[in-house]
Design an enzyme around this catalytic site. Structure first.
Site, PDB file in Angstrom:
ATOM      1  N   THR A  33       0.803  -1.212   0.000  1.00 18.83           N
ATOM      2  CA  THR A  33       0.000   0.000   0.000  1.00 18.83           C
ATOM      3  C   THR A  33       0.841   1.269   0.000  1.00 18.83           C
ATOM      4  O   THR A  33       0.509   2.238  -0.685  1.00 18.83           O
ATOM      5  CB  THR A  33      -0.956  -0.004   1.202  1.00 18.83           C
ATOM      6  OG1 THR A  33      -1.847  -1.120   1.066  1.00 18.83           O
ATOM      7  CG2 THR A  33      -1.772   1.271   1.294  1.00 18.83           C
ATOM      8  N   ASP A  34       1.954   1.283   0.744  1.00 19.35           N
ATOM      9  CA  ASP A  34       2.739   2.516   0.801  1.00 19.35           C
ATOM     10  C   ASP A  34       3.316   2.882  -0.559  1.00 19.35           C
ATOM     11  O   ASP A  34       3.282   4.051  -0.969  1.00 19.35           O
ATOM     12  CB  ASP A  34       3.832   2.436   1.863  1.00 19.35           C
ATOM     13  CG  ASP A  34       4.792   1.275   1.674  1.00 19.35           C
ATOM     14  OD1 ASP A  34       4.503   0.360   0.882  1.00 19.35           O
ATOM     15  OD2 ASP A  34       5.845   1.283   2.344  1.00 19.35           O
ATOM     16  N   GLY A  35       3.816   1.887  -1.296  1.00 23.60           N
ATOM     17  CA  GLY A  35       4.326   2.169  -2.633  1.00 23.60           C
ATOM     18  C   GLY A  35       3.241   2.679  -3.554  1.00 23.60           C
ATOM     19  O   GLY A  35       3.429   3.661  -4.286  1.00 23.60           O
ATOM     20  N   ASP A  94       1.826   3.883   6.772  1.00 23.37           N
ATOM     21  CA  ASP A  94       0.997   4.184   5.594  1.00 23.37           C
ATOM     22  C   ASP A  94       0.010   5.321   5.857  1.00 23.37           C
ATOM     23  O   ASP A  94      -0.765   5.682   4.965  1.00 23.37           O
ATOM     24  CB  ASP A  94       0.196   2.945   5.172  1.00 23.37           C
ATOM     25  CG  ASP A  94       1.067   1.782   4.729  1.00 23.37           C
ATOM     26  OD1 ASP A  94       2.283   1.973   4.556  1.00 23.37           O
ATOM     27  OD2 ASP A  94       0.519   0.677   4.559  1.00 23.37           O
ATOM     28  N   ASP A 153       2.359   6.411  -2.618  1.00 23.92           N
ATOM     29  CA  ASP A 153       3.355   7.406  -3.018  1.00 23.92           C
ATOM     30  C   ASP A 153       3.402   7.580  -4.533  1.00 23.92           C
ATOM     31  O   ASP A 153       3.574   8.700  -5.036  1.00 23.92           O
ATOM     32  CB  ASP A 153       4.732   7.023  -2.488  1.00 23.92           C
ATOM     33  CG  ASP A 153       4.969   7.472  -1.054  1.00 23.92           C
ATOM     34  OD1 ASP A 153       4.305   8.430  -0.612  1.00 23.92           O
ATOM     35  OD2 ASP A 153       5.832   6.879  -0.379  1.00 23.92           O
TER      36      ASP A 153
END
EC number: 3.2.1.-
Length: 407
Positions: free
Chosen positions: A153-155, A220, A158
Site C-alpha cells: 500500500t505505501d508504494g 501508511d 506514493d
C-alpha cells in the site's frame, strides 16, 4: 482602456507569446512549481532558524544529488528504477520515493521530468496481478517480479500522489496524462488497498483474509495523500479513510502509548478495538514496537498538520516530541533505532531513519526550536547510510526546509 492598462496588456501578451515560443507544446520545462517552493505552513509552526533559507535549500540540493547518484539507476531504454540494496533489487516503496523526489526537485534538476517519466514507465511495466494499476512490490536486478506480484500500500500511495504532483508540476498534456494515471491508481487503491467495511488501509492488495484483512500499518498513514486522492477524484469515501486513520492514531496513543505518543509498526483489530500487533505478525519480533516502519510516522503524520492545520493527531505528535527530547536530553545523537511503546529503547544504535523524522514533528511548536535546529544540523552533517535512511533524511529535510507542497 487607459494608456497604462493598454501597456500592461501588451506586456502581458508579449510575455505569454515569448513563453509559447520557449516552451512549445510537448516540450519539457522547469515546471510550474520549481524547487525551492518555500511553502507557508500552518500558523504557529516553525522551521530551523539558525541557518538561512538559501543554506537549507542548498543542503537539500546536495542531499538530492547524492541520493540520485547512489540509488536512481537506468532500467533499460526509457526506464529508471531505485536500487534499494546491494543486490540491485527494488521495491515499490523505493519506487514511490523516487517519483516523489523527482517531481519535488524539478526546477533545480533539469532532468527531473525525464527521471519521473522513466520511473513511471517502470511502474507500468510491473503491474500487480490483483490490479494492473497497482505495482508489483518487488523486483530483482534483472527487473523480474519476485516474492509474489502483488502490491504494497505505501508504494501504491506514493506513486499515486507523485502523479498528482506531476500534474501540478508539468500539466497533463504531454506524452503522459499524469492526472488520468493518478486517478487510475487512486481508484485501484480504493478498490484493492482499502478495507471498505472498516475504512482502513490494508497492508497491500494481497491482505484480504484473516487477521491481515483488518490489519494496518501506521507508516501508511499518509493523511495528506488521502485528502489529495479525494480532491482529485471527487470520491468522498476517502473522508471515511481519513477519519478512521485519525481514530486509530488516537486510540493507540491513548491506550498503549499515553506517555510517548509512539505508534507500532503494525496495528491489528481485536473485537472492535485496535492494538499493536503481536511479535512476528508479519516481519519480525518487533512488529508491535516503534521500529523501522513506524520511524516514518513523525514525518508522515506531521506533514499533513503542517499543510492543512488538521489538528486531530496534534496531541499524539506533541506527546512524542516531549518524549523524544526528554529521552535523548535533546541530543539527536542519543535517538535510538527502536523503542517499546512505553519509551524503553530496544537497541543501542542510532539511525537517520529515526532521528530525521523527529525534526519534522518538532515543527509544530516554537517550544521545540532548539531541538529542531539540532536535528537539522545532525541530519545535514551525518555520515551517509543506506537507501532507506538516506531517503528518510531527504524527505525530512525537504519538509523541514519548507519545500514540501500539497496537491
Amino acid at each position: 482602456m487607459s494608456k497604462r492598462g493598454n501597456s500592461i496588456f501588451r506586456k502581458t501578451l508579449l510575455l505569454f507569446c515569448t513563453a509559447a515560443l520557449i516552451f512549445p507544446a510537448g516540450m519539457s520545462f522547469a515546471g510550474y512549481k520549481p524547487f525551492p517552493q518555500h511553502t507557508t505552513y500552518v500558523s504557529g509552526s516553525i522551521k530551523p532558524n539558525h541557518v538561512s533559507q538559501s543554506t537549507m535549500d542548498d543542503a537539500v540540493k546536495r542531499k538530492w544529488n547524492t541520493w540520485k547518484s547512489s540509488f536512481l539507476k537506468p532500467a533499460g531504454t526509457g526506464k529508471y528504477y531505485v536500487k534499494y540494496n546491494s543486490a540491485g533489487e527494488t521495491v515499490s516503496e523505493a519506487h514511490g520515493y523516487g517519483m516523489l523526489f523527482s517531481v519535488l526537485m524539478a526546477g533545480y534538476d533539469n532532468g527531473a521530468q525525464a527521471y519521473f517519466d522513466g520511473l513511471y514507465q517502470y511502474y507500468k511495466a510491473h503491474p500487480s496481478d490483483n490490479n494492473p494499476y497497482l505495482m508489483a512490490w518487488k523486483q530483482n536486478s534483472s527487473f523480474q517480479n519476485i516474492d509474489g506480484a502483488n502490491s504494497a500500500t505505501d508504494g501504491d500511495m506514493d506513486i499515486a500522489y507523485a502523479l498528482l504532483l506531476a500534474d501540478r508540476q508539468w500539466g497533463s498534456n504531454e506524452s503522459i496524462n499524469y492526472l488520468q494515471a493518478a486517478k487510475d491508481i487512486i481508484n485501484a487503491i480504493m478498490s484493492n488497498d482499502v478495507n471498505s467495511s472498516q475504512w482502513t488501509l490494508r497492508l497491500g492488495d494481497w491482505a484480504t483474509s484473516g487477521t491481515y484483512d483488518t490489519a494496518t500499518r501506521p507508516s501508511d498513514f499518509m493523511l495528506n495523500h488521502l485528502k489529495g486522492f479525494q480532491k482529485a477524484t471527487g470520491d468522498t469515501r476517502w473522508t471515511n479513510v481519513v477519519d478512521k486513520t485519525f481514530t486509530i492514531i488516537n486510540s493507540i496513543h491513548s491506550s498503549y502509548s499515553p506517555n510517548t505518543g509512539l505508534l507500532p509498526d503494525f496495528v491489528v483489530m481485536s473485537g472492535s478495538n485496535y492494538e499493536p500487533a503481536a511479535s512476528d505478525f508479519l516481519e519480525g519480533d518487533k512488529d508491535g514496537k516503534y521500529y523501522y516502519n513506524s520511524s516514518r510516522t513523525p514525518w508522515r503524520i506531521t506533514t499533513d498538520y503542517l499543510l492543512t492545520g488538521d489538528n486531530r493527531a496534534l496531541s499524539q505528535i506533541n506527546k512524542m516530541n516531549s518524549f523524544i527530547k526528554n529521552a535523548t536530553s535533546s541530543n539527536p545523537a542519543n535517538v535510538r533505532a527502536g523503542y517499546d511503546l512505553n519509551g524503553s529503547a530496544i537497541v543501542t544504535y542510532n539511525s537517520g531513519a529515526f532521528y530525521a523524522p523527529f525534526g519534522v514533528s518538532a515543527m509544530t511548536s516554537s517550544s521545540n526550536q532548539s531541538w529542531l535546529n539540532s536535528v537539522w544540523n545532525y541530519t545535514v552533517n551525518a555520515t551517509p547510510e543506506g537507501y532507506f535512511e538516506e531517503s528518510i533524511k531527504l524527505f525530512s529535510m525537504i519538509v523541514m526546509s519548507g519545500n514540501w507542497w500539497a496537491y
